[in-house]
Design an enzyme around this catalytic site. Structure first.
Site, PDB file in Angstrom:
ATOM      1  N   ASP A 454       0.824  -1.209   0.000  1.00 56.44           N
ATOM      2  CA  ASP A 454       0.000   0.000   0.000  1.00 56.44           C
ATOM      3  C   ASP A 454       0.860   1.262   0.000  1.00 56.44           C
ATOM      4  O   ASP A 454       2.073   1.210   0.252  1.00 56.44           O
ATOM      5  CB  ASP A 454      -0.925  -0.042   1.235  1.00 56.44           C
ATOM      6  CG  ASP A 454      -2.245   0.676   1.011  1.00 56.44           C
ATOM      7  OD1 ASP A 454      -2.322   1.532   0.116  1.00 56.44           O
ATOM      8  OD2 ASP A 454      -3.203   0.386   1.758  1.00 56.44           O
ATOM      9  N   ASP A 521     -10.879   1.408  -3.361  1.00 59.78           N
ATOM     10  CA  ASP A 521     -11.456   1.050  -2.061  1.00 59.78           C
ATOM     11  C   ASP A 521     -12.980   1.007  -2.136  1.00 59.78           C
ATOM     12  O   ASP A 521     -13.646   0.684  -1.153  1.00 59.78           O
ATOM     13  CB  ASP A 521     -11.039   2.066  -0.992  1.00 59.78           C
ATOM     14  CG  ASP A 521      -9.632   1.787  -0.482  1.00 59.78           C
ATOM     15  OD1 ASP A 521      -9.058   0.748  -0.848  1.00 59.78           O
ATOM     16  OD2 ASP A 521      -9.107   2.625   0.288  1.00 59.78           O
TER      17      ASP A 521
HETATM   18  C1  GLA Z   1      -5.773   1.714   2.238  1.00 60.26           C
HETATM   19  C2  GLA Z   1      -6.168   0.616   1.278  1.00 60.26           C
HETATM   20  C3  GLA Z   1      -7.235  -0.248   1.867  1.00 60.26           C
HETATM   21  C4  GLA Z   1      -6.776  -0.822   3.198  1.00 60.26           C
HETATM   22  C5  GLA Z   1      -6.348   0.300   4.109  1.00 60.26           C
HETATM   23  C6  GLA Z   1      -5.718  -0.237   5.373  1.00 60.26           C
HETATM   24  O1  GLA Z   1      -6.762   2.652   2.367  1.00 60.26           O
HETATM   25  O2  GLA Z   1      -6.564   1.162   0.050  1.00 60.26           O
HETATM   26  O3  GLA Z   1      -7.593  -1.291   0.994  1.00 60.26           O
HETATM   27  O4  GLA Z   1      -5.708  -1.711   2.975  1.00 60.26           O
HETATM   28  O5  GLA Z   1      -5.415   1.161   3.492  1.00 60.26           O
HETATM   29  O6  GLA Z   1      -5.342   0.753   6.245  1.00 60.26           O
END
Ligand code: GLA
Length: 721
Positions: A454, A521
């Site tokens: 990430d 997301d």
């Molecule tokens: C980001 C990612 C999510 C998740 C969160 C965890 O926002 O896009 O999918 O993994 O971090 O904190």
């Protein structure tokens, strides 16, 4: 220009690039459709006709567009190369020095030199058998003096003809990546930049120029993509005088910050790969060439893409072994093949304000390490994946406390936090070693199969504290690439997902060293239908993580039917991102049927040609995948909202063989689709034993597709008779 210069023709996948090795600087005679094997006379005529007229109040000789247009060509548009000799001249006059061509292999390298500055430029063209033209530019400081060259910009540029009148590119935000935007190409520069240190949620992604009204299946289209995960820019530009005999230019490259790249004598800058594509068959033609190119890579994932369960939207930071074991158990029963433990497992990470940087398993939450969970996953025959955010740090972490000099920020203080976090300078050799060492150790210890990688903070004020606070996005991006490459070298079977606040780092640079992307997301299928179909403009479905979320979306709070969510998740590398333990028995049965359907259809979904219907009704989305031999196909017919027409009218199913017959079956094991009107007669048959129909009816005439209620989807499977 002399018209008897040698010309080089690269041809592949129906496209061609023809370059005249003119002096002092070569020029592109043609980029677009393959013109066949032109003879000498035709090439000479092409060269003669490539010079426009000399016009009033302009240069005395016609202005040509060279392969590296600058002011030396009386080019008043964006230069291909910008920079300045420190305390000296910004004017370099590159002159053709040599070339190396292999027309059969589709390769051409042209080297030009500026005698005054000692700069050498090599432009490399590679046209593959699918029609993708990769352009790279290398600039070397070969001066004998100790001159410093401060490089400002390198942009790969190719000409567009008059008929390319419309552009399409993308923007986006968190939970709404890859929103298309269209307009007409007028005089001036349409410049799109990402100054966020990642390709970004609002990435231009692909910049298209095309003939009027170009669409998924129609129109002549030219496209460019920058294969780079740091700062970047895209442009389409039109000057009153045009661009040589052409109208406009299309280009892209890395965006360099002031002082970011200085070439000392002996140094070289190599641009990212900038991919250019041309298609006579609209956007699907471009997607097809890109997908085939990616699928032909040695590193392309070839094993069946495992149905994945990611813990994030099931438990968020609430890591509790008993709860997670129940989730793993439920996942295994429905047919999940890979479990990914998301954020929250490492030291101090109870919420998003702390912990980043301390990549050890939290001893309080996980007193026996991750072993109990890993063992539970493996006992059920599933793979285990883990979330990391290696480039990031919270100031309260032990790492930040012990190594403030590793933070990528001005020495006199950090700037704005995003999600309470800052960026770590991976170009710092000690930081790089440390982070790599932690990930490497955990991958080795637990035999981790998969990393979700990430990246949630933009790179503002990316100052290299160990190097006079110079701007460091360029070096950070290269250091990230080196780290991913090294991990892959040490763990050849490890798969890595590129995530950045959702789909904020989707580009061919990161995909050269990762195995899939997290598209967004947002798991709300209404939004996700658009996000996925446009993400698939660049990359094939098997590289696009697409999960079924909760009934009420955690980002939009829209409530949608399970069947619509499942049908949407099917068109990608499918997974589950919700708490399965809360589903009813009936819902679990449906998810189990979905898992079986995904496993049945993934060989087709992950190898076939993506086709997208051009529909007048913007609330309807037709997406299909057709096997290479056109004997199998699956289509999703989705409705995002209501719209004025009562009926769809006859809708053509693109991509099929018009000379074969097909049997259509409705695949409704993931739940019946709610119809707004009665089913048309053919659908009643299709829902029974199947409806047999000639290919030409499907491709040229079309079927009256059923009018679905809002936020519904229906799946059709077609098999050649
Ligand atoms: C980001 C990612 C999510 C998740 C969160 C965890 O926002 O896009 O999918 O993994 O971090 O904190």
């Amino acid at each position: 220009m002399n018209t008897t210069n040698p010309t080089i023709s690269l041809r592949g996948g129906g496209a061609a690039l023809i370059v005249e090795l003119a002096e002092p600087r070569p020029r592109v005679l043609h980029w677009g459709a393959d013109l066949g094997g032109l003879g000498g006379a035709d090439l000479a005529a092409l060269a003669t006709s490539a010079s426009p007229s000399a016009t009033h109040n302009s240069t005395d000789e016609p202005r040509d567009l060279t392969i590296v247009p600058t002011e030396a060509d009386a080019w008043s548009g964006t230069p291909a190369i910008e920079g300045v000799i420190r305390d000296g001249s910004p004017y370099a006059r590159f002159v053709l020095e040599s070339h190396r061509a292999d027309e059969t292999a589709g390769e051409l390298d042209i080297t030009l030199r500026d005698g005054r500055t000692g700069l050498a430029v090599t432009v490399g063209y590679r046209l593959n058998r699918f029609g993708v033209l990769d352009v790279t530019t290398a600039i070397a400081n070969e001066s004998s003096a100790d001159a410093l060259y401060d490089l400002a910009a390198v942009t790969a540029l190719l000409p567009l003809p008059d008929r390319a009148t419309e552009y399409l590119d993308f923007t986006g935000k968190w939970s709404r990546e890859r929103s298309p935007q269209r307009g007409t190409i007028d005089q001036g520069t349409r410049l799109r930049e990402s100054r966020r240190g990642r390709s970004s949620l609002d990435s231009p992604y692909l910049l298209f120029a095309g003939t009027s009204g170009f669409d998924f299946r129609s129109g002549e289209v030219w496209a460019v993509h920058a294969g780079w995960s740091g700062n970047q820019r895209y442009l389409v530009e039109q000057l009153p005088e045009g661009a040589g005999a052409f109208r406009s230019v299309l280009g892209a490259g890395e965006l360099l910050l002031p002082g970011e790249v200085t070439l000392r004598a002996g140094d070289e800058y190599r641009s990212p790969v900038v991919s250019f594509l041309w298609s006579a068959d609209g956007l699907d033609g471009i997607a097809g060439a890109l997908h085939k190119t990616l699928r032909a890579r040695d590193m392309h994932p070839r094993s069946p893409r495992p149905l994945t369960l990611n813990t994030w939207e099931a438990v968020y930071f609430d890591h509790d072994l008993a709860t997670l074991e129940q989730l793993v158990d439920a996942a295994s029963r429905v047919g999940v093949e890979r479990i990914v433990l998301d954020d929250g497992w490492f030291t101090g990470r109870r919420n998003d304000t702390n912990g980043l940087g301390d990549w050890t398993v939290d001893a309080e939450v996980w007193p026996d390490g991750l072993w109990p969970l890993v063992n539970a996953v493996r006992e059920k025959g599933m793979q285990f994946g883990l979330w990391f955010e290696p480039e990031m740090v919270n100031l309260g972490s032990r790492l930040a406390q012990e190594h403030p000099d590793w933070i990528l920020a001005p020495s006199d203080g950090v700037g704005a936090a995003i999600r309470h976090q800052y960026v770590l300078n991976l170009a710092h050799p000690d930081a790089w070693e440390h982070i790599l060492g932690r990930i490497d150790a955990l991958v080795a210890e637990y035999g981790i199969d998969y990393i979700k990688w990430d990246h949630n903070r933009e790179l503002h004020e990316a100052a290299l504290r160990n190097d006079r606070d110079r701007a460091g996005v360029h070096e950070q991006t290269l250091a990230l690439y080196r780290m991913l490459d090294e991990l892959k070298l040490r763990h050849p079977r490890l798969e890595i997902e590129s995530c950045a606040s959702g789909g904020g780092r989707v580009d061919l640079g990161i995909l050269a060293r990762t195995d899939r992307v997290w598209a967004s997301d947002c798991n709300d299928p209404v939004e996700r239908q658009n996000i996925q179909r446009w993400t698939a403009q660049l990359i094939p479905l098997e590289l696009i993580g697409s999960h079924v979320g909760a009934e009420e979306s955690h980002t939009t709070h829209r409530v949608t039917a399970l069947s619509f969510r499942l049908a949407t998740a099917l068109f990608g590398h499918a997974g589950i991102e919700t708490d399965l333990t809360r589903l009813s028995r009936e819902e679990l049965d449906t998810v189990t049927a979905f898992a079986a359907l995904y496993k049945e259809l993934r060989p087709l979904l992950h190898s076939g040609d993506l086709v997208r219907g051009d529909l007048a009704d913007q609330q309807s989305v037709l997406t299909g995948v057709v096997s290479a031999d056109r004997s199998e196909a699956v289509y999703s017919w989705a409705r995002l909202g209501t719209s004025a027409p009562v009926q769809s009218g006859r809708v053509r199913l693109p991509g099929l063989d018009p000379d074969r017959g097909y049997r259509i079956r409705v695949r409704d094991e993931i739940g019946r689709t709610s119809l707004h009107e009665n089913a048309p007669a053919w659908l009643v048959q299709a829902a029974g034993g199947g409806f047999a129909v000639g290919g030409r009816v499907l491709t040229d005439v079309g079927l009256p597709l059923p009018t679905l209620d809002a936020q519904q989807a229906m799946l059709f499977q077609l098999t050649a008779l």
